[in-house]
Motif scaffolding. Structure first.
Motif: not given
Length: 244
Positions: A5, A80, A129, A131, A174, A176, A225-227, A229
């Protein structure tokens, strides 16, 4: 947690921002850009971590932001994670607050977040994608005496974030957007407060202590993180139970 990332952290030279940069670097980010007006204060990070780059940046300077984003995008082809951490305070009671103190806090804490997000969100949307984590505060959710300007910005970023969570994902990306709202945290800004004040802060916090920058950085790491998501449009309070 952040393998491959590319991350940008504003206000990354000191305090919570510096801790976030270090945490990202330790958890496998391909590159973390520590952006700060006082870039010199972050030089040690670049010397310590091969995956950290320090950039001087004023979040009120839209031309400088665009130049940075173009550089990062050209080098990596993506961004990212964005952490909007840069902020200032100019506290005073309402009848004593100057227009200048109102303006600088609104410009850095609110418009600065808008500037950074407006420049980076389209790249994330194109990549499908991303965050975005913005630092709010319990002052933004519950208010505080003498912080009309600060509270307005920290409440404002929560409102923007909720809108962005809906806007950025409306075509299936995606991307966020979330906030973190710290309580009383041990930073260079608070460490020199009188012991009486520190004791009072701790007494108001159910867990009986002030938070550490690592407490905040770990929450930001999770949201980046993708945790996380399936988490968007939320405000994570990290305050030891101060505001329940």
């Amino acid at each position: 947690m952040l393998t491959n990332k590319i991350c940008i952290v504003t206000g990354g030279a000191q305090g919570i921002g510096r801790c976030i940069v270090e945490t990202f670097a330790k958890h496998g980010a391909a590159m973390v850009y520590a952006c700060d007006m006082n870039a010199q204060a972050a030089e040690e990070l670049q010397e310590t971590y091969s995956n950290v780059r320090v950039k001087q940046l004023n979040v009120c300077d839209r031309a400088a932001i665009q130049s940075l984003i173009e550089e990062v995008h050209a080098d990596h082809g993506k961004i990212d994670v964005l952490v909007n951490n840069a902020g200032v305070t100019r506290d005073n009671l309402l009848d004593r607050m100057s227009e200048d103190d109102w303006d600088i806090v609104l410009n850095v804490n609110l418009k600065g977040v808008f500037n950074m997000t407006q420049a980076i969100a389209p790249i994330m949307i194109d990549n499908g994608v991303g965050s975005i984590i913005t630092m709010s505060s319990v002052v933004g959710t519950d208010g505080n005496i003498g912080q009309s300007n600060y509270g307005a910005t920290k409440g404002g970023v929560i409102a923007m974030t909720k809108g962005w969570a809906k806007e950025f994902s409306r075509k299936g990306a995606q991307v966020r957007a979330n906030c973190v709202a710290p309580g009383f945290i041990e930073t260079p800004m608070t460490i020199d407060l009188p012991e009486k004040v520190l004791t009072h802060m701790k007494s108001k916090t159910p867990l009986g202590r002030m938070g550490k920058p690592e407490d905040i950085a770990n929450g930001v790491l999770f949201l980046a993180s993708d945790n996380a998501s399936f988490i968007t449009g939320q405000t994570l309070k990290i305050d030891g139970g101060l505001v329940i």
